[in-house]
Design a protein around this motif. Structure first.
Motif, PDB file in Angstrom:
ATOM      1  N   ILE A 108      21.485 -29.971 -14.622  1.00 33.60           N
ATOM      2  CA  ILE A 108      22.500 -29.116 -14.885  1.00 33.60           C
ATOM      3  C   ILE A 108      22.141 -27.704 -15.012  1.00 33.60           C
ATOM      4  O   ILE A 108      23.013 -26.646 -14.425  1.00 33.60           O
ATOM      5  CB  ILE A 108      23.238 -29.665 -16.503  1.00 33.60           C
ATOM      6  N   ASP A 109      21.007 -27.401 -15.721  1.00 32.31           N
ATOM      7  CA  ASP A 109      20.366 -26.068 -15.661  1.00 32.31           C
ATOM      8  C   ASP A 109      20.103 -25.182 -14.194  1.00 32.31           C
ATOM      9  O   ASP A 109      20.443 -24.207 -14.149  1.00 32.31           O
ATOM     10  CB  ASP A 109      19.143 -25.966 -16.498  1.00 32.31           C
ATOM     11  N   ALA A 110      19.621 -26.400 -13.480  1.00 32.80           N
ATOM     12  CA  ALA A 110      19.433 -25.831 -11.753  1.00 32.80           C
ATOM     13  C   ALA A 110      20.675 -25.483 -11.121  1.00 32.80           C
ATOM     14  O   ALA A 110      20.978 -24.479 -10.571  1.00 32.80           O
ATOM     15  CB  ALA A 110      18.598 -26.892 -11.126  1.00 32.80           C
ATOM     16  N   CYS A 111      21.941 -26.175 -11.387  1.00 35.51           N
ATOM     17  CA  CYS A 111      23.106 -25.913 -10.868  1.00 35.51           C
ATOM     18  C   CYS A 111      23.814 -24.671 -11.615  1.00 35.51           C
ATOM     19  O   CYS A 111      24.277 -24.030 -10.691  1.00 35.51           O
ATOM     20  CB  CYS A 111      24.202 -27.042 -11.141  1.00 35.51           C
ATOM     21  N   ARG A 112      23.797 -24.370 -12.793  1.00 33.43           N
ATOM     22  CA  ARG A 112      24.059 -23.121 -13.391  1.00 33.43           C
ATOM     23  C   ARG A 112      23.326 -21.891 -12.857  1.00 33.43           C
ATOM     24  O   ARG A 112      23.838 -21.002 -12.615  1.00 33.43           O
ATOM     25  CB  ARG A 112      23.860 -23.400 -14.714  1.00 33.43           C
ATOM     26  N   GLU A 113      21.949 -22.148 -12.447  1.00 34.27           N
ATOM     27  CA  GLU A 113      21.248 -21.043 -12.005  1.00 34.27           C
ATOM     28  C   GLU A 113      21.702 -20.842 -10.624  1.00 34.27           C
ATOM     29  O   GLU A 113      21.734 -19.772 -10.057  1.00 34.27           O
ATOM     30  CB  GLU A 113      19.835 -21.381 -12.126  1.00 34.27           C
ATOM     31  N   PHE A 114      22.264 -21.840  -9.905  1.00 34.38           N
ATOM     32  CA  PHE A 114      22.577 -21.696  -8.521  1.00 34.38           C
ATOM     33  C   PHE A 114      23.975 -20.760  -8.489  1.00 34.38           C
ATOM     34  O   PHE A 114      24.085 -19.683  -7.758  1.00 34.38           O
ATOM     35  CB  PHE A 114      22.940 -22.777  -7.644  1.00 34.38           C
ATOM     36  N   PHE A 115      24.901 -21.152  -9.346  1.00 27.30           N
ATOM     37  CA  PHE A 115      25.999 -20.668  -9.290  1.00 27.30           C
ATOM     38  C   PHE A 115      25.947 -19.075  -9.827  1.00 27.30           C
ATOM     39  O   PHE A 115      26.586 -18.313  -9.748  1.00 27.30           O
ATOM     40  CB  PHE A 115      27.176 -21.364 -10.239  1.00 27.30           C
ATOM     41  N   ASP A 116      24.653 -19.035 -10.536  1.00 30.36           N
ATOM     42  CA  ASP A 116      24.551 -17.278 -11.215  1.00 30.36           C
ATOM     43  C   ASP A 116      23.789 -16.590  -9.918  1.00 30.36           C
ATOM     44  O   ASP A 116      23.521 -15.439 -10.192  1.00 30.36           O
ATOM     45  CB  ASP A 116      23.833 -17.414 -12.294  1.00 30.36           C
ATOM     46  N   LEU A 117      23.467 -17.239  -8.863  1.00 25.75           N
ATOM     47  CA  LEU A 117      22.629 -16.357  -7.943  1.00 25.75           C
ATOM     48  C   LEU A 117      23.597 -15.405  -7.414  1.00 25.75           C
ATOM     49  O   LEU A 117      24.823 -15.280  -7.502  1.00 25.75           O
ATOM     50  CB  LEU A 117      22.507 -17.306  -6.674  1.00 25.75           C
ATOM     51  N   PRO A 118      23.054 -14.082  -6.815  1.00 28.36           N
ATOM     52  CA  PRO A 118      24.042 -13.061  -6.361  1.00 28.36           C
ATOM     53  C   PRO A 118      24.889 -13.518  -5.083  1.00 28.36           C
ATOM     54  O   PRO A 118      24.246 -14.567  -4.463  1.00 28.36           O
ATOM     55  CB  PRO A 118      22.766 -12.037  -5.817  1.00 28.36           C
ATOM     56  N   GLU A 119      25.922 -13.029  -4.854  1.00 29.90           N
ATOM     57  CA  GLU A 119      26.970 -13.505  -4.036  1.00 29.90           C
ATOM     58  C   GLU A 119      26.392 -13.434  -2.812  1.00 29.90           C
ATOM     59  O   GLU A 119      26.581 -14.390  -1.876  1.00 29.90           O
ATOM     60  CB  GLU A 119      28.123 -12.468  -4.098  1.00 29.90           C
ATOM     61  N   GLU A 120      25.466 -12.777  -2.093  1.00 26.96           N
ATOM     62  CA  GLU A 120      24.851 -12.647  -0.766  1.00 26.96           C
ATOM     63  C   GLU A 120      24.130 -13.840  -0.528  1.00 26.96           C
ATOM     64  O   GLU A 120      24.071 -14.314   0.574  1.00 26.96           O
ATOM     65  CB  GLU A 120      24.348 -11.416  -0.425  1.00 26.96           C
ATOM     66  N   GLU A 121      23.386 -14.123  -1.656  1.00 27.25           N
ATOM     67  CA  GLU A 121      22.581 -15.339  -1.430  1.00 27.25           C
ATOM     68  C   GLU A 121      23.356 -16.757  -1.623  1.00 27.25           C
ATOM     69  O   GLU A 121      23.016 -17.377  -0.672  1.00 27.25           O
ATOM     70  CB  GLU A 121      21.756 -15.381  -2.652  1.00 27.25           C
ATOM     71  N   LYS A 122      24.364 -16.899  -1.924  1.00 33.90           N
ATOM     72  CA  LYS A 122      25.228 -18.024  -2.094  1.00 33.90           C
ATOM     73  C   LYS A 122      25.822 -18.119  -0.781  1.00 33.90           C
ATOM     74  O   LYS A 122      26.330 -19.346  -0.169  1.00 33.90           O
ATOM     75  CB  LYS A 122      26.088 -18.094  -3.118  1.00 33.90           C
ATOM     76  N   GLN A 123      26.408 -16.884  -0.157  1.00 33.82           N
ATOM     77  CA  GLN A 123      26.960 -17.041   1.116  1.00 33.82           C
ATOM     78  C   GLN A 123      26.117 -17.615   2.053  1.00 33.82           C
ATOM     79  O   GLN A 123      26.628 -18.083   3.087  1.00 33.82           O
ATOM     80  CB  GLN A 123      27.471 -15.513   1.410  1.00 33.82           C
ATOM     81  N   GLU A 124      25.049 -17.697   1.996  1.00 36.45           N
ATOM     82  CA  GLU A 124      24.277 -18.430   2.908  1.00 36.45           C
ATOM     83  C   GLU A 124      24.529 -19.828   3.309  1.00 36.45           C
ATOM     84  O   GLU A 124      24.027 -20.566   4.249  1.00 36.45           O
ATOM     85  CB  GLU A 124      22.560 -18.347   2.818  1.00 36.45           C
ATOM     86  N   TYR A 125      25.195 -20.249   2.163  1.00 27.66           N
ATOM     87  CA  TYR A 125      25.446 -21.805   2.064  1.00 27.66           C
ATOM     88  C   TYR A 125      26.893 -22.039   2.382  1.00 27.66           C
ATOM     89  O   TYR A 125      27.329 -23.021   1.742  1.00 27.66           O
ATOM     90  CB  TYR A 125      25.008 -22.342   0.798  1.00 27.66           C
ATOM     91  N   GLU A 126      27.818 -21.085   2.657  1.00 25.75           N
ATOM     92  CA  GLU A 126      29.033 -21.228   2.767  1.00 25.75           C
ATOM     93  C   GLU A 126      29.499 -22.603   3.530  1.00 25.75           C
ATOM     94  O   GLU A 126      30.375 -23.283   3.453  1.00 25.75           O
ATOM     95  CB  GLU A 126      30.040 -20.091   3.222  1.00 25.75           C
ATOM     96  N   GLY A 127      28.953 -22.661   4.820  1.00 23.77           N
ATOM     97  CA  GLY A 127      29.407 -23.806   5.602  1.00 23.77           C
ATOM     98  C   GLY A 127      30.600 -23.633   6.264  1.00 23.77           C
ATOM     99  O   GLY A 127      31.576 -22.725   5.846  1.00 23.77           O
ATOM    100  N   LYS A 128      30.766 -24.232   7.386  1.00 26.71           N
ATOM    101  CA  LYS A 128      31.746 -24.027   8.076  1.00 26.71           C
ATOM    102  C   LYS A 128      32.991 -25.435   8.325  1.00 26.71           C
ATOM    103  O   LYS A 128      34.019 -25.182   8.763  1.00 26.71           O
ATOM    104  CB  LYS A 128      31.467 -23.575   9.721  1.00 26.71           C
ATOM    105  N   HIS A 129      31.881 -26.484   8.225  1.00 24.57           N
ATOM    106  CA  HIS A 129      32.841 -27.733   8.398  1.00 24.57           C
ATOM    107  C   HIS A 129      32.778 -28.436   7.037  1.00 24.57           C
ATOM    108  O   HIS A 129      31.774 -28.572   6.294  1.00 24.57           O
ATOM    109  CB  HIS A 129      32.271 -28.548   9.498  1.00 24.57           C
ATOM    110  N   VAL A 130      33.625 -29.308   6.674  1.00 25.89           N
ATOM    111  CA  VAL A 130      33.739 -30.180   5.438  1.00 25.89           C
ATOM    112  C   VAL A 130      32.610 -31.116   5.375  1.00 25.89           C
ATOM    113  O   VAL A 130      32.286 -31.679   4.252  1.00 25.89           O
ATOM    114  CB  VAL A 130      35.168 -30.944   5.466  1.00 25.89           C
ATOM    115  N   LEU A 131      31.988 -31.437   6.617  1.00 20.51           N
ATOM    116  CA  LEU A 131      30.911 -32.446   6.498  1.00 20.51           C
ATOM    117  C   LEU A 131      29.561 -31.958   6.674  1.00 20.51           C
ATOM    118  O   LEU A 131      28.207 -32.471   6.945  1.00 20.51           O
ATOM    119  CB  LEU A 131      30.954 -33.470   7.593  1.00 20.51           C
ATOM    120  N   ASP A 132      29.693 -30.502   6.715  1.00 24.09           N
ATOM    121  CA  ASP A 132      28.212 -29.692   6.485  1.00 24.09           C
ATOM    122  C   ASP A 132      27.162 -30.316   5.593  1.00 24.09           C
ATOM    123  O   ASP A 132      27.888 -30.502   4.472  1.00 24.09           O
ATOM    124  CB  ASP A 132      28.495 -28.072   6.468  1.00 24.09           C
TER     125      ASP A 132
END
Length: 296
Positions: A108-132
């Protein structure tokens, strides 16, 4: 049969502006002068919605330690309890499952830290397809929704090939251990549920999603629950959901043994599991609409 195990981590953000809100929700809540929730994120009840109130009947509880017990009497009782929970509730709570508390807190703590990452870092994992294999975003399916869920999500395929974001530190290590432990529990539960249907211990082991897939395999005898939650007003809520299903090329269909034994016609069409996931993830979040689309 090969199996897949997608894990979904979601952060449901508070309905009042907060510095804990992330992604699109974070940008929205931190907008200058924001005093009300925009209509794009405001749900209103319609004629089909039901207000669910507290019930005196307790949620079914399955003692996992009894399910794996060497005592035939204890296992028989738990399998009976599993049958009732799946048939009349569509869900249950598992206790004494053996997944360490410290591991669950760390995840849970690791997930919270992921969601708190800067937007540009999370954008690396946006994905293009529902099965990515790795995909993060906001709401459920913004391409078809008119009103967006007040949540952010991270979806990962962790089996048979393990996928994980590289950030934050220790996320991957925690996820690997957590997903292995949860899969062990899920497979034993599937054995018990398989027995409860009279199909034999290993019939659906490694074969189905524990939610809507069971409704299809049981030909509607076991129910799929509708997920509903109320967002906190002050604190974000982290949820972890781990689905267990067959390989993406496997065909999901009502169990022929059940149809023959009970003299029923199939209630659902045959469909490859991968296509079913695409249909599920590409639709609007609207109750059991995905099951309705595969119903005969």
């Amino acid at each position: 049969m090969a199996e897949t195990a997608p894990l979904v981590a979601t952060q449901a953000s508070p309905t009042t502006p907060s510095k804990r809100i992330t992604s699109i929700i974070k940008l929205l809540a931190e907008s200058p002068g924001l005093t009300n929730i925009p209509s794009t994120h405001t749900f209103t009840l319609n004629s089909h919605d039901q207000v669910v109130s507290d019930t005196e009947e307790p949620v079914p509880v399955i003692d996992y330690s009894l399910l794996i017990s060497s005592s035939p009497d204890q296992r028989s009782k738990i399998i009976h309890d599993l049958r009732k929970a799946c048939q009349y509730w569509g869900f249950f709570m598992v206790i004494n499952h053996g997944v360490p508390e410290r591991l669950m807190r760390s995840m849970i703590d690791a997930c919270r830290e992921f969601f708190d990452l800067p937007e540009e870092e999370k954008q690396e994992y946006e994905g293009k397809h529902v099965l990515d294999p790795i995909r993060c975003g906001t709401s459920f399916n913004t391409s078809v929704e008119k009103v967006f869920c007040w949540r952010d999500f991270l979806k990962l395929f962790v089996h048979p090939v393990f996928h994980s974001p590289s950030k934050p530190a220790e996320f991957s290590e925690n996820l690997l251990e957590y997903s292995k432990r949860v899969r062990e529990v899920a497979r034993e539960l599937l054995k018990g549920i398989s027995e409860s249907l009279g199909l034999g211990t290993n019939y659906i082991d490694k074969a189905l999603n524990l939610e809507q897939g069971l409704q299809i395999l049981s030909n509607g005898k076991y129910k799929s629950v509708e997920h509903r939650a109320v967002v906190n007003k002050k604190a974000a809520r982290i949820s972890l959901a781990m689905a267990h299903g067959p390989s993406l090329d496997s065909v999901v269909t009502p169990a022929p043994e059940l149809l023959d034994r009970e003299g029923n016609a199939p209630a659902y069409i045959e469909m490859k599991y991968g296509k079913y996931l695409e249909l599920q993830q590409s639709s609007k979040l609207d109750g059991k609409s995905c099951l309705d689309q595969v119903r005969i």
